[in-house]
Design a protein around this motif. Structure first.
Motif, short mmCIF file in Angstrom:
data_model
loop_
_atom_site.label_atom_id
_atom_site.label_comp_id
_atom_site.label_asym_id
_atom_site.label_seq_id
_atom_site.Cartn_x
_atom_site.Cartn_y
_atom_site.Cartn_z
N SER A 7 0.87 -1.16 0.00
CA SER A 7 0.00 0.00 0.00
C SER A 7 0.91 1.22 0.00
CB SER A 7 -0.91 0.00 1.24
OG SER A 7 -0.17 0.33 2.39
N ALA A 43 -4.69 -6.12 -2.13
CA ALA A 43 -4.44 -4.68 -2.10
C ALA A 43 -5.43 -3.94 -1.20
CB ALA A 43 -4.50 -4.12 -3.52
N ASN A 44 -6.37 -4.67 -0.61
CA ASN A 44 -7.33 -4.04 0.30
C ASN A 44 -7.87 -5.12 1.25
OD1 ASN A 44 -9.76 -5.32 -0.89
ND2 ASN A 44 -9.33 -3.96 -2.64
N ARG A 157 -7.23 10.36 1.73
CA ARG A 157 -7.48 8.92 1.73
C ARG A 157 -8.95 8.59 1.57
NH1 ARG A 157 -3.09 5.54 2.66
NH2 ARG A 157 -1.32 6.80 2.09
#
Length: 161
Positions: A7, A43-44, A157
Motif C-alpha cells: 500500500s 491490495a485491500n 485517503r
C-alpha cells in the motif's frame, strides 16, 4: 496465514509486500516454514479476506474461527468486512497496543495519519451501501467530527466516485 501486498504507506517499510515480510519475521521467531501460508496479492481488506479464504480452502484447511490482526483504527472495518465476506466463521479482531502519538511517529506524517483515520471511517460508513461490509452504527458525534475533518482538508485517503 499472512496476507497483503503493498500500500502507499507500507511500500517503503515492506518493499516485497506485507505478507512476505510478516512471514520472514515469523520464521525468524522460530515458526516452522510449513506452518505458514502467504497470500501476497491483496491490495485491500476485502481482498485480504477473499484471497486468504481461497488459499486456505485450496490447502484443505477448514476454518471455523479466525483472528484478524490489523492496525487499531482498522479493527471495526476489518470485522465488518469479514462478517460480510465470510459470515459463517467466528471472527475476532485484534491489534497491537499502539498509542496515536507512537503511530504518528512511525509514519512520520501527522496529516497523513489523520487522513488515514478519516478515510477508514468513510469506509465504515460507505462500504455497507456498496455491499463490501456489514453496517455498523456510527455515533452522531463521531460522524460530526468526521465531517469537520473532511471540511478541514483531511481528505487524501477518501474513496471518490
Amino acid at each position: 496465514m499472512f496476507s497483503g501486498g503493498n500500500s502507499p504507506t507500507t511500500r517503503a517499510r515492506f518493499p516485497r509486500g506485507e505478507a512476505v515480510h510478516y512471514r520472514e519475521h515469523a520464521l525468524s521467531l522460530g515458526v516452522p516454514d510449513e506452518a505458514v501460508l502467504v497470500e501476497s496479492k491483496a491490495a485491500n481488506t476485502g481482498q485480504n479476506i477473499t484471497f486468504s479464504r481461497e488459499l486456505l480452502a485450496k490447502a484443505g484447511i477448514r476454518v471455523e474461527s479466525l483472528l484478524l490482526i490489523s492496525k487499531p483504527y482498522m479493527e471495526r472495518r476489518s470485522h465488518a468486512t469479514c462478517r460480510k465476506l465470510w459470515p459463517e466463521v467466528d471472527v475476532v479482531c485484534a491489534s497491537e497496543p499502539l498509542e496515536l502519538d507512537d503511530y504518528i511517529k512511525s509514519i512520520g506524517d501527522e496529516k497523513l495519519v489523520v487522513d488515514m483515520l478519516v478515510g477508514d471511517l468513510q469506509r465504515v460508513i460507505e462500504y455497507p451501501k456498496l455491499g463490501f461490509a456489514v453496517e455498523q452504527e456510527v455515533p452522531a458525534d463521531v460522524y460530526d467530527a468526521y465531517e469537520r475533518l473532511v471540511r478541514a482538508g483531511f481528505d487524501s485517503r477518501l474513496v471518490t466516485g
